[in-house]
Design a protein around this motif. Structure first.
Motif, mmCIF file in Angstrom:
data_model
loop_
_atom_site.group_PDB
_atom_site.id
_atom_site.type_symbol
_atom_site.label_atom_id
_atom_site.label_comp_id
_atom_site.label_asym_id
_atom_site.label_seq_id
_atom_site.Cartn_x
_atom_site.Cartn_y
_atom_site.Cartn_z
ATOM 1 N N LEU A 284 -2.801 7.403 4.286
ATOM 2 C CA LEU A 284 -2.923 6.194 3.744
ATOM 3 C C LEU A 284 -4.150 5.846 2.200
ATOM 4 C CD1 LEU A 284 -2.101 2.794 3.321
ATOM 5 C CD2 LEU A 284 -4.011 2.743 4.239
ATOM 6 N N ASP A 285 -3.439 5.796 1.187
ATOM 7 C CA ASP A 285 -4.815 6.120 -0.127
ATOM 8 C C ASP A 285 -5.937 5.107 -0.433
ATOM 9 O OD1 ASP A 285 -3.968 8.128 -1.325
ATOM 10 O OD2 ASP A 285 -1.637 7.441 -2.343
ATOM 11 N N TYR A 286 -6.720 5.073 0.736
ATOM 12 C CA TYR A 286 -7.197 3.641 1.017
ATOM 13 C C TYR A 286 -8.688 5.210 1.509
ATOM 14 C CZ TYR A 286 -10.579 0.259 3.282
ATOM 15 O OH TYR A 286 -11.404 -0.151 3.055
ATOM 16 N N GLU A 287 -10.132 4.318 0.856
ATOM 17 C CA GLU A 287 -11.203 4.966 1.162
ATOM 18 C C GLU A 287 -12.552 4.414 1.234
ATOM 19 O OE1 GLU A 287 -12.100 9.387 1.010
ATOM 20 O OE2 GLU A 287 -13.718 7.763 -0.750
ATOM 21 N N PHE B 52 -11.537 19.560 -0.236
ATOM 22 C CA PHE B 52 -12.254 19.027 1.480
ATOM 23 C C PHE B 52 -12.714 18.108 1.668
ATOM 24 C CE2 PHE B 52 -11.646 23.820 2.123
ATOM 25 C CZ PHE B 52 -10.705 23.796 2.494
ATOM 26 N N GLY B 53 -12.772 17.900 2.441
ATOM 27 C CA GLY B 53 -14.443 15.588 2.056
ATOM 28 C C GLY B 53 -13.692 14.591 1.752
ATOM 29 N N ARG B 54 -14.399 13.983 1.842
ATOM 30 C CA ARG B 54 -14.155 12.567 1.145
ATOM 31 C C ARG B 54 -13.416 12.756 -0.370
ATOM 32 N NH1 ARG B 54 -16.230 8.664 3.546
ATOM 33 N NH2 ARG B 54 -16.181 7.701 2.771
ATOM 34 N N ILE B 55 -13.192 12.021 -0.820
ATOM 35 C CA ILE B 55 -12.266 12.358 -1.586
ATOM 36 C C ILE B 55 -13.017 11.747 -3.127
ATOM 37 C CG2 ILE B 55 -10.382 11.219 -3.218
ATOM 38 C CD1 ILE B 55 -9.297 13.209 -1.531
ATOM 39 N N PHE B 56 -13.368 10.067 -3.605
ATOM 40 C CA PHE B 56 -13.841 9.858 -4.355
ATOM 41 C C PHE B 56 -16.060 10.093 -3.905
ATOM 42 C CE2 PHE B 56 -10.173 6.282 -3.508
ATOM 43 C CZ PHE B 56 -9.750 7.554 -4.440
ATOM 44 N N SER B 57 -15.957 9.210 -3.325
ATOM 45 C CA SER B 57 -17.586 9.690 -3.011
ATOM 46 C C SER B 57 -18.273 10.567 -2.280
ATOM 47 C CB SER B 57 -17.988 7.804 -1.976
ATOM 48 O OG SER B 57 -17.700 7.592 -1.072
ATOM 49 N N THR C 203 0.888 -0.899 -0.060
ATOM 50 C CA THR C 203 -0.484 0.054 0.157
ATOM 51 C C THR C 203 0.591 1.246 0.135
ATOM 52 O OG1 THR C 203 0.029 0.053 2.260
ATOM 53 C CG2 THR C 203 -1.725 -1.053 1.310
ATOM 54 N N ASN C 204 0.745 2.436 -0.480
ATOM 55 C CA ASN C 204 1.089 3.547 -0.293
ATOM 56 C C ASN C 204 0.234 4.109 0.629
ATOM 57 O OD1 ASN C 204 2.697 5.576 -1.308
ATOM 58 N ND2 ASN C 204 0.773 6.951 -2.243
ATOM 59 N N ARG C 205 1.563 5.131 0.868
ATOM 60 C CA ARG C 205 0.879 6.349 2.015
ATOM 61 C C ARG C 205 2.594 7.078 1.312
ATOM 62 N NH1 ARG C 205 2.514 4.523 8.362
ATOM 63 N NH2 ARG C 205 1.737 2.894 7.811
ATOM 64 N N ASN C 206 2.403 8.641 2.540
ATOM 65 C CA ASN C 206 3.032 10.411 2.230
ATOM 66 C C ASN C 206 3.241 10.242 2.948
ATOM 67 O OD1 ASN C 206 1.110 11.503 4.139
ATOM 68 N ND2 ASN C 206 0.247 12.229 2.456
ATOM 69 N N GLU C 207 3.892 10.870 3.585
ATOM 70 C CA GLU C 207 5.011 11.046 5.020
ATOM 71 C C GLU C 207 4.436 12.145 5.874
ATOM 72 O OE1 GLU C 207 4.666 15.055 1.754
ATOM 73 O OE2 GLU C 207 5.668 13.070 1.573
ATOM 74 N N MET C 208 3.199 12.452 5.699
ATOM 75 C CA MET C 208 1.699 12.591 6.239
ATOM 76 C C MET C 208 1.627 11.173 7.130
ATOM 77 S SD MET C 208 2.516 15.751 7.004
ATOM 78 C CE MET C 208 1.397 16.128 8.565
ATOM 79 N N SER D 105 -5.561 9.380 -4.984
ATOM 80 C CA SER D 105 -6.431 9.506 -4.327
ATOM 81 C C SER D 105 -6.079 10.386 -2.660
ATOM 82 C CB SER D 105 -6.376 8.320 -3.470
ATOM 83 O OG SER D 105 -6.741 7.227 -2.379
ATOM 84 N N VAL D 106 -6.451 9.991 -1.058
ATOM 85 C CA VAL D 106 -5.840 10.322 -0.474
ATOM 86 C C VAL D 106 -4.745 11.133 -0.489
ATOM 87 C CG1 VAL D 106 -6.178 10.359 2.286
ATOM 88 C CG2 VAL D 106 -7.730 8.979 1.168
ATOM 89 N N THR D 107 -3.793 10.657 -0.529
ATOM 90 C CA THR D 107 -2.219 11.349 -0.201
ATOM 91 C C THR D 107 -2.286 12.767 -1.029
ATOM 92 O OG1 THR D 107 -1.485 10.006 -2.002
ATOM 93 C CG2 THR D 107 -0.984 9.068 0.274
ATOM 94 N N SER D 108 -3.129 12.369 -2.855
ATOM 95 C CA SER D 108 -2.622 13.784 -3.391
ATOM 96 C C SER D 108 -3.906 14.075 -3.085
ATOM 97 C CB SER D 108 -2.575 13.505 -4.851
ATOM 98 O OG SER D 108 -3.478 12.273 -4.976
#
Length: 1438
Positions: free
Chosen positions: A346-349, A428-433, A338-343, A421-424
Motif C-alpha cells: 500500500l502507498d502509505y508510510e 531498501f528500507g523506508r521510502i521517505f524518512s 487508496t492505491n496498492r499494487n498486485e503484491m 511511494s511504496v508500490t514503486s
C-alpha cells in the motif's frame, strides 16, 4: 633577504595547510565486485557488521567494517542459502535457512557460523522464524512436511520450537499449523500474559481435514504439551472457526476470520485484543469495501495509538484506509481511494519519529479505474493528526535553478507535489524518512497527478513534509547519515560517475567522483542513520567493466574525514514535529534536538537513536473516547444499558449516585488540565442496573406518534420514525434516545437487507442520509432526484452492498404532471455517484439475490413502452414491458411485451405476464432473470383477472393464494402449491381468508418446515350473500397436503372447562388479517416449536378484542390458554423470557414468564397513567432480555411513549450447555423433535432434533449459540408424505381423485431413469411431497413398474453406430443434458430452499403498488396492495 625567505616559508606553510585541508574534506571510497545484486543488504542492529545476501547464487557475504571489506560466510556451504533472517531482539544472532533440513546460525554477528538441524524443511511462509522479545533463545520454526501420494504429495505445515536458539534439537510444537507466534513477540504489544504464551493458527484435530471451516486460533503457555486452549474471540468456541490469519501489529493482536457459516457470502472479520484477554470484533464504517474478503485487506504500519487497515473495494483496484480507536475495535474512514499494487503493498508510510505524520496516495480517477480499468492517476496526501485529516503536499514555487514551476502552487488541486511511494520503491528500507528528525525526501513531480518515475525529480522537506524544496533534477536514490547532517543522493535513471552530497540539509550540494560510470540500484547506511559511511549497490555497463570492476559492484563511501569538529550544544535547535498548527496529539507536542543546517560540524552520535521529547497540552475533546459499556452516538457517549453500581448505593429509586460520565482519557494520552470529561457525574438511580432478581424500566416520551420502527440486525440499535418526520435512534435497546440529524424531516427509512450495519434515511428532497456503522455516524448523499411518489420502491439492494438502485420523481416539481415520471439510477459506491438506468419505470430491481444466481450487474425493469407524457395519466394502450439489462443496463434485452408485475422469492424470479390478447395472465418463473418457464394450474385456478399472491417458497415449492371472491363480496381465495419444479400447481387449501389490504391468513412456523396455519371461510355461500365470514383455523404438518383443525385445550387459564364440548368445537386464532402489526408473527426462530396466538375455543373465530391468548410448545399439536383477553407478545433470550401486554385497552403493567408459560407474573411500569401499548420490540435475533413497549397515553394520543423494560438482572445464572447425552442431568437444554403422532417423531420423512432451553430451567441463555437442527435419520414413508398429483383433488374420504373432464399428466420415464434407476413407474393420483426425504414404506406414488432399458433386437453394429453418433454430437448432447439436468440456470430444476420467514408478494392485474420500506425481524417481504388499499412494505431481515 631573510625577511623575504621567512615570508616565503610562511606562504608555503599556509598553502600546505590549505592543501591538506582540501584533501581532508573529500570523501573516500572502496569497491568490491559481486556476482549478483544483493537480495538483502542488512546491518546487525547497532553494529558495523553487515550481511550481503545473494539469493541467485545462494551465498552469504559478511563485512565487519560497514561494508569496506567482504568475505564469504565461513561455515556455510556455497550455494546453500535460501534466506537470511536477523534476530530482531539480539544483534549478535543471525540465521541462514536452506532448502533442506540443515540450517546455520551465527552468535557473533557473522564471524562464525554453526549448523543446526530441524526435522522438516522450511515453510514457504514469508517469516518462517518467530522470536520472543524477552527471551532471545525462544524461537519458533515453521516448516513443511509432505507425504507421498501416488505421483504427487500431500503437504502440511508444522511448527517447532527451541528455547536455546537451536543450540539443542528443536521440538515439535504444533502439527497442522498455519502460523505460530509468541504473544511477547513485539515490544509495543504490552500485556501481562504468561511469558511463554504462544498463539497458533491451526486445524481442529477432530475435524479430519484442513479446510478453513476447521481452522482456529489456539493458545498455550507450555508449548502445547498439556495445554491447548481454543481462543473463542469473544464469540464462543463453536463460532470461532474460519481463522485465516494472525498478526501482532504495534500494541494490537489481530485475527482475520472468514465467515464459514452455511449461507455465508465469504466476508472476512477482524478480531482485535490489546491485552490477550478480551477480544473484540472490528467495526468498520462506510461503503461495501468494509466487507472484507480474502487478501482484500492490508494491515499497514500502525502507531501505538491506533491500528491502520486498508480494505480493498470489490473491484480489486481501489481501497480505503481505516484507523481505529485506542482499542482497535471501532474504525473510522481515514483515506478513501487508496492505491496498492498486485503484491498488496500500500502507498502509505508513517514518517519516522513524526508522531501522527504520514504520507499516502489516493487514486484521483478511482471511478473510471474501477469501471473501465483506466490507468491510475495518483495524488499524494499528508496527515499530521494520525489520519483524521489529510491535505495535499505543498509544492515548491521554484525549481533547482530558481525558475518558477509551471503551475500556480496556491491551487492545490491543480498544482501540488506528488511522490513515488511504496508500490514503486527504488531502494531498501523506508521510502521517505529516516531517524534523522524532520528530514523527508522523495522522488516526485509537481502538477495535478504523479508523473512516471523517469520524469520526476528529487525533493526535500526539513519540517516533516510541511514545506518542500526541489534539490536535484531527475530521479535519485538517497540516504541520510550522521543524524541528518549528511544527505547523499545519486541519479538512478541514467548512468553516472558522480555522487551528490549535502552537509547543510540540502541548502548546497557537492559532488564526488566515482571510479567508474555505473547505474545506481540502492543506497544504504546504518538503519538509524547515525553513521557517516554509506553503501552504494550498482550495476556497471559491459564496456566500463575491467579486471577489478565486474558487472555488479558495492561501493563503500566514507564521509568521516570531511569535518573535523564535533557539534556542541550551541549547534543544535529545538524542532517540533507537527509545526503546521503546533498541534497536539495524544495530549502532547513532540520535539527533537537536531543539528542546525548552518552548523559546520558532525554529530557523531553513532548507534544512538534520536530522543523525542514531549510538552504536555491542555486536555480537549480529542483526548477522550467512550468508556467501557458506552457507545458513540454522534458527539455523545451513550450507555449500552443500565449501569452496574455497588449494592446498596441506590436503596431508594429516587436517590442519585455518582456514575461514569461515559468518557475516558485515551490510554497513553498525557494531556493535563483543560477539559475533564472523564470525571464522574451525578445520575438518577433509575439509570442504574437493577439489583439481582429485580426488573427495571425507563420511559421516554416522543413529541409525535411512531410511524415506523425497526432494529438493525445483529445490533442493539433501533431506529424510530415519527409522524412529524423526525427520526430517533437508541443504541441501547431503547434505554436512551437521540434525534438523528435534528432539523431534517424524513419520509421513510430502509435497512439494508444484506448488510446489517447500513440504513438509509429518505428525505423529500434529492438527498438521503446513510450509515454504515449501525448509526454511529450519518453521511449525506445526493440523489439524482427526489424519491418517487408512484408507489415504487425507492431503494433496491443486492448482496454487493455498495450497489443500489434509486427510483425517483423527474419533472414533477411544483405539482406539474405534464411530464412527471419516475426514473431509475444505479450506484456502485453506496450513493457517492449515480448513473442512469431507465425512465418511466414502475419497478426496477437487481436480478441477483442471496439465492437467485444471476449476473450482479444485471438489472430488471418494468417500464412503459411509450416513454413520454405524464406517468400519472398513462393510457391502457401504453403497455408495461419487462426488460433485463446486463452491464448495468447497457446491454438490454426485452423479456416480455406486457406484464403486470414481477417479484423475487429466494431463488425464484416470478413474473405475471399478460397474454397477447389480454385475456388472461400467465405465471413465468426463472432462476437467472433471463430464461423462464410457465406455471401450469388446475382447472379454473389459473392466474386470470383475479388477484393472486405468491406466499412462500421455503420447502421446494411455491405457494400461491388466488383470490376467488372479491368486492362486492368479501375477500377469500384458494391456496395453490407447486411441485418441486415450480411449474405444476395443485389445490392445497380452499376458501382461505384475506382482507382488503392484501394480507392472507396463511403463516408458516418459523424454524419448523412444513407447519402452517390458515383461516378458512367456513360459510362461503352464506358469506357471499350476507357479507359475514365464519372463519375457522386449520393447521398442516406436511406442507399443505392435509389440514386439520387445532386441538383445543381442555381447560382455560383459570382452570375452568370450556362451555362447548362437541366435535365442532376447536381452537381458532387470528392471522395476519386480524393484527394491527403484521410483523407480530406466531413464532420466532429463537425458540423453535413455541407458538403464541390470540383466539378462542368454539365453532368459529370471534372478534379480536373478545379473544384470549394461547400458546403451543410442540409446533401446534397441543395448545394451552395462557391468559384471558388479547395480548401482544414478544420472545426474548431464546425463549427464557416471554413478555405480554394487554392489547384490548390501556395498561400499567406487563406480564412475563420465565418457564415458557407455566407461570406468569406481573411487572408494573407506570404508577401514574396507563399506556395503550401498540407493539413490543426487541432485537431482531430475539436473544435479548430487554424490550421496548411503544404506545401512547390516552390523554395525549398524538405522542408516543417508549417504555424500556430490562429483565437482565432477573436471573443471573447462565444456562449450562453440555451437549453430552451421558451427562444430560447437568444440561439446561434439550433436544426436541415435533411429533406427528406416529411411531417415530417424523416430519417430511425425517426425524429432526432441535436444540432449545428446558422449560423449567431457571437460567438465561445469553449469547450462546444453540446447536443447528440435526437430521437424525429418514423415516419410512406414510400417507402424510404424499399429496395429490396435478389435476387431482381430495374427495370427502380424503382420497385423491381426478378432476372431472381433466387428463392426468403423461408418464415421464426419462426423468426417472436419468438418475440411474432400474425401473420407472407410471404416474398415480399421488406424488411425494417435494420436501419429504422418507424412504421405503408406503409407495402410493408408484404405479406399474417398467424396466429403464431394453437392448434386445439390435446388433453390435447398431450399437457401434449409436456410439459413433454420440461421439460426433458430444457437444450437442452435453448442452442438452446441461439444460435438461437443471445445471443451466434459468431452467426450472430448482435447488432446495429453506428460508426462515414467509416472503410475500402479491401480483394483481393492474399495477404493483410498492411503498417505502420497513425493516423488521420478520414478516412480509413484499406486499403490494390493491390500488385503493393502504400501502405497506416490509423487508425480511433474516
Amino acid at each position: 633577504m631573510i625577511l623575504r625567505l621567512r615570508a616565503a616559508a610562511l606562504l608555503f606553510y599556509l598553502y600546505f595547510l590549505l592543501l591538506s585541508s582540501s584533501w581532508a574534506q573529500k570523501p573516500s571510497h572502496s569497491l568490491a565486485t559481486f556476482e549478483n545484486l544483493p537480495t538483502r543488504l542488512v546491518f546487525f542492529d547497532d553494529t558495523t557488521s553487515v550481511v550481503y545476501f545473494d539469493s541467485v547464487e545462494g551465498n552469504i557475504y559478511v563485512s565487519q567494517d560497514e561494508g569496506k571489506s567482504w568475505n564469504i560466510a565461513d561455515g556455510i556451504p556455497k550455494h546453500e542459502a535460501l534466506m537470511f533472517i536477523e534476530h530482531p531482539f539480539n544483534n549478535q544472532y543471525g540465521f541462514v535457512l536452506t532448502a533442506g533440513k540443515r540450517h546455520y546460525r551465527t552468535e557473533d554477528r557473522g564471524k562464525t557460523w554453526r549448523p543446526f538441524d530441524v526435522p522438516v524443511k522450511p515453510s514457504f511462509a514469508t517469516k518462517p522464524l518467530s522470536f520472543h522479545a524477552k527471551k532471545p533463545g525462544y524461537i519458533l520454526y515453521q516448516g513443511t512436511d509432505c507425504d507421498k501420494d501416488g505421483w504427487g504429495a500431500i503437504c502440511h505445515d508444522e511448527t517447532y520450537y527451541t528455547t536455546e536458539a537451536f543450540s539443542s534439537d528443536a521440538r515439535l510444537l504444533f502439527r497442522d499449523s498455519a502460523r505460530c507466534q509468541f504473544a511477547h513477540s513485539s515490544v509495543a504489544f504490552k500485556h501481562e500474559a504468561h511469558d511463554d504464551l504462544i498463539y497458533c493458527v491451526g486445524f481442529d484435530a477432530n475435524a479430519g481435514d484442513r479446510s478453513l471451516s476447521s481452522s482456529r486460533l489456539f493458545s498455550s503457555t507450555d508449548f502445547f504439551q498439556t495445554e491447548k486452549k481454543i481462543e473463542d474471540l469473544g464469540m464462543g468456541e463453536e463460532n470461532a472457526r474460519g481463522v485465516f490469519a494472525f498478526a501482532i501489529v504495534s500494541k494490537f493482536a489481530v485475527v482475520a476470520m472468514k465467515d464459514v457459516s452455511t449461507h455465508s457470502t465469504g466476508d472476512m472479520h477482524l478480531y482485535v485484543t490489546v491485552d490477550t484477554k478480551s477480544w473484540g470484533k472490528a467495526q468498520f464504517p462506510h461503503a461495501s469495501f468494509v466487507q472484507l474478503r480474502e487478501n482484500a485487506y492490508t494491515i499497514v504500519e500502525s502507531t501505538i495509538h491506533s491500528l491502520a487497515v486498508d480494505v480493498l473495494h470489490d473491484t480489486g483496484a481501489v481501497g480505503t484506509l481505516f484507523v481505529s480507536d485506542s482499542n482497535g475495535k471501532y474504525f473510522v474512514e481515514s483515506l478513501k481511494d487508496t492505491n496498492r499494487n498486485e503484491m498488496d503493498y500500500l502507498d502509505y508510510e508513517p514518517i519516522y519519529g513524526g508522531e501522527g505524520v504520514g504520507i499516502g496516495h489516493v487514486i484521483s480517477n478511482a471511478e473510471v479505474v474501477e469501471g473501465r480499468h483506466a490507468p491510475k492517476q495518483l495524488r499524494s496526501k499528508i496527515t499530521y493528526d494520525d489520519g483524521r485529516t489529510w491535505s495535499p503536499l505543498n509544492a515548491p514555487s521554484t525549481q533547482v535553478n530558481g525558475d518558477r514551476v509551471g503551475c500556480n502552487t496556491a491551487d492545490l488541486d491543480e498544482c501540488s507535489l506528488h511522490l513515488h511511494s511504496v508500490t514503486s520503491s527504488h531502494n531498501f528500507g523506508r521510502i521517505f524518512s529516516s531517524p534523522a528528525p524532520g528530514l523527508v525526501m522523495g522522488v516526485g513531480s509537481i502538477g495535478k497527478a504523479l508523473a512516471p518515475y523517469e520524469e520526476c525529480d528529487l525533493f526535500l522537506s526539513r519540517d516533516a513534509g510541511l514545506t518542500w524544496k526541489m534539490v536535484q533534477r531527475d530521479p535519485h536514490v538517497y540516504e541520510f547519515g550522521d543524524s541528518g547532517s549528511i544527505i547523499v543522493a545519486i541519479n538512478d535513471e541514467d548512468g553516472t560517475d558522480r555522487v551528490s552530497y549535502s552537509l547543510d540539509m540540502g541548502d548546497t550540494w557537492n559532488t564526488y567522483q566515482l571510479p567508474v560510470r555505473l547505474r545506481a540500484k540502492a543506497l544504504v547506511t546504518l538503519p538509524n542513520s547515525t553513521s557517516q559511511k554509506f553503501l552504494l549497490s550498482a550495476q556497471v555497463a559491459r564496456h566500463d567493466q575491467t579486471n577489478e570492476i565486474g558487472r555488479y559492484v558495492l561501493i563503500h563511501l566514507d564521509f568521516a574525514d570531511i569535518r573535523d569538529r564535533k557539534c556542541d550544544e550551541a549547534d543544535f535547535e529545538k524542532w517540533y514535529t507537527r509545526a503546521r498548527n503546533s498541534e497536539c496529539l495524544m495530549g502532547h507536542k513532540q520535539w527533537y534536538k537536531r543539528r542546525k543546517p548552518s552548523a559546520n560540524c558532525y554529530v557523531g552520535a553513532k548507534f544512538e537513536d534520536p530522543v523525542g521529547y514531549e510538552d504536555n497540552c491542555e486536555c480537549s475533546d480529542i483526548d477522550f473516547e467512550c468508556d467501557y459499556n458506552f457507545v458513540r452516538s454522534g458527539h455523545q457517549c451513550e450507555p449500552s444499558g443500565p449501569e452496574h453500581i455497588p449494592a446498596g448505593v441506590c436503596a431508594v429509586p429516587s436517590q442519585t449516585y455518582m456514575g461514569p460520565s461515559g468518557w475516558r482519557k485515551i490510554p497513553g494520552n498525557t494531556c493535563e488540565g483543560g477539559k475533564k470529561k472523564d470525571e464522574p457525574v451525578e445520575k438518577d438511580c433509575s439509570q442504574a442496573q437493577p439489583a439481582e432478581g429485580q426488573i427495571a424500566h425507563r420511559i421516554h416520551e416522543f413529541p409525535s406518534t411512531v410511524a415506523q420502527q425497526a432494529y438493525f440486525r445483529d445490533s442493539k440499535t433501533i431506529l424510530v420514525r415519527l409522524v412529524d418526520g423526525s427520526i430517533w435512534l437508541s443504541r441501547n435497546e431503547g434505554f436512551t434516545w437521540v434525534q438523528v440529524e435534528e432539523g431534517e424531516r424524513f419520509v421513510a427509512f430502509y435497512h439494508h437487507p444484506y448488510s446489517n450495519d447500513r440504513a438509509y434515511l429518505l428525505t423529500r428532497n434529492d438527498y438521503f442520509y446513510t450509515t454504515t456503522d449501525f448509526g454511529r455516524s450519518w453521511n449525506r448523499r445526493n440523489t439524482p432526484s427526489p424519491p418517487n411518489t408512484f408507489r415504487a420502491q425507492v431503494l433496491r439492494f443486492q448482496p454487493r452492498s455498495d450497489n443500489l438502485i434509486w427510483v425517483g420523481n423527474v419533472d414533477c416539481e411544483d405539482g406539474s404532471i405534464s411530464k412527471c415520471h419516475a426514473e431509475a439510477h444505479y450506484s456502485t459506491d453506496n450513493g457517492h455517484g449515480w448513473n442512469f438506468v431507465e425512465k418511466f419505470v414502475v419497478n426496477c430491481a437487481w436480478t441477483v439475490d442471496t439465492k437467485l444466481s444471476a449476473d450482479p450487474t444485471e438489472i430488471i425493469c418494468e417500464s412503459y413502452s411509450i416513454k413520454q407524457g405524464s406517468q400519472r395519466m398513462m393510457s391502457a394502450e401504453n403497455r408495461l414491458e419487462l426488460v433485463e439489462g446486463k452491464e448495468f443496463f447497457r446491454k438490454k434485452q426485452k423479456l416480455f411485451d406486457e406484464v403486470v408485475g414481477f417479484a423475487k422469492f429466494s431463488e425464484y424470479l416470478v413474473v405475471a405476464e399478460m397474454s397477447p390478447f389480454r385475456q388472461s395472465l400467465e405465471l413465468q418463473v426463472s432462476l437467472d432473470g433471463v430464461n423462464f418457464a410457465p406455471g401450469m394450474f388446475p382447472p379454473g385456478m389459473g392466474p386470470d383477472s383475479h388477484a393472486y399472491t405468491v406466499l412462500e417458497s421455503s420447502t421446494n415449492s411455491l405457494f400461491l393464494h388466488k383470490t376467488t371472491s372479491e368486492p362486492p363480496f368479501p375477500y377469500w381465495g384458494n391456496i395453490l402449491k407447486s411441485n418441486s419444479n415450480g411449474t405444476y400447481f395443485i389445490l392445497a387449501a380452499e376458501n382461505v381468508n384475506r382482507d382488503e389490504r392484501g394480507y392472507v391468513d396463511f403463516e408458516k412456523m418459523i424454524g419448523l418446515d412444513g407447519i402452517a396455519l390458515v383461516n378458512v371461510v367456513a360459510n362461503p355461500l352464506e358469506a357471499s350473500m350476507t357479507g359475514r365470514k365464519s372463519l375457522r383455523t386449520k393447521i398442516t404438518h406436511n406442507d399443505g397436503s392435509t389440514w386439520k383443525y387445532l386441538k383445543p385445550p381442555q381447560k382455560d387459564s383459570l382452570g375452568n372447562p370450556y362451555p362447548c364440548g362437541t366435535t365442532s368445537c376447536n381452537l381458532h386464532v387470528h392471522g395476519y388479517s386480524g393484527r394491527t402489526d403484521p410483523r407480530a408473527t406466531y413464532s420466532s426462530h429463537s425458540v423453535v416449536g413455541l407458538i403464541m396466538a390470540v383466539g378462542n375455543v368454539g365453532e368459529e373465530l370471534i372478534g379480536y378484542t373478545s379473544s384470549d391468548t394461547f400458546m403451543s410448545r410442540d409446533g401446534g399439536f397441543n395448545w394451552d390458554e395462557v391468559h384471558k383477553e388479547a395480548h401482544l407478545w414478544e420472545f426474548g433470550d431464546s425463549g427464557s423470557i416471554l413478555i405480554m401486554a394487554n392489547d384490548k385497552g390501556p395498561t400499567d403493567h406487563v406480564i412475563y414468564s420465565t418457564d415458557q408459560g407455566l407461570t406468569w407474573r406481573e411487572y408494573q411500569f407506570s404508577s401514574d397513567e396507563k399506556v395503550r401499548v401498540r407493539f413490543i420490540a426487541t432485537v431482531a435475533s430475539a436473544t435479548s432480555r430487554r424490550f421496548v413497549l411503544f404506545g401512547e397515553y390516552p390523554s395525549h394520543g398524538r405522542k408516543t411513549v417508549a417504555v424500556h423494560i430490562d429483565f437482565s438482572a432477573l436471573i443471573n445464572r447462565k444456562c449450562a450447555c453440555v451437549l453430552d447425552p451421558d451427562n444430560s442431568q447437568t444440561d439446561d437444554f434439550e433436544f426436541w423433535s415435533p411429533s406427528e403422532e406416529r411411531d417415530q417423531s417424523c416430519l417430511f420423512g425425517h426425524r429432526t432434533l432441535y436444540h432449545r432451553r428446558l422449560r423449567d430451567a431457571q437460567c438465561y441463555v445469553g449469547g450462546q449459540k444453540l446447536k443447528d437442527p440435526e437430521v437424525q435419520d429418514n423415516c419410512p414413508c406414510t400417507e402424510t408424505d404424499f399429496e395429490c398429483e396435478f389435476n387431482y383433488v381430495r374427495n370427502s374420504n380424503n382420497k385423491c381423485e381426478l378432476v372431472p373432464g381433466m387428463q392426468p399428466l403423461p408418464d415421464d420415464p426419462d426423468s426417472q431413469c436419468a438418475s440411474g434407476a432400474d425401473y420407472w413407474y407410471e404416474r398415480t393420483a399421488y406424488r411425494k411431497i417435494p420436501y419429504s426425504s422418507c424412504e421405503g414404506g408406503d409407495t402410493r406414488d408408484h404405479g406399474l413398474a417398467h424396466p429403464c432399458s431394453d437392448t434386445g433386437g439390435h446388433s453390435w453394429l447398431f450399437w457401434c453406430t449409436v456410439i459413433l453418433i454420440l461421439v460426433a454430437f458430444t457437444g450437442l448432447v452435453g448442452m442438452w443434458y446441461y439444460r435438461k439436468s437443471g445445471m443451466a440456470r434459468g431452467t426450472i430444476q430448482l435447488p432446495p430452499d429453506d428460508p426462515s420467514f414467509p416472503w410475500w408478494n402479491r401480483l394483481r392485474l393492474g399495477r404493483i403498488s410498492l411503498s417505502f420500506g420497513y425493516s423488521t425481524r420478520r414478516g412480509y417481504r413484499n406486499l403490494p396492495a390493491d390500488e385503493d388499499a393502504q400501502i405497506l412494505r416490509f423487508h425480511d431481515e433474516e
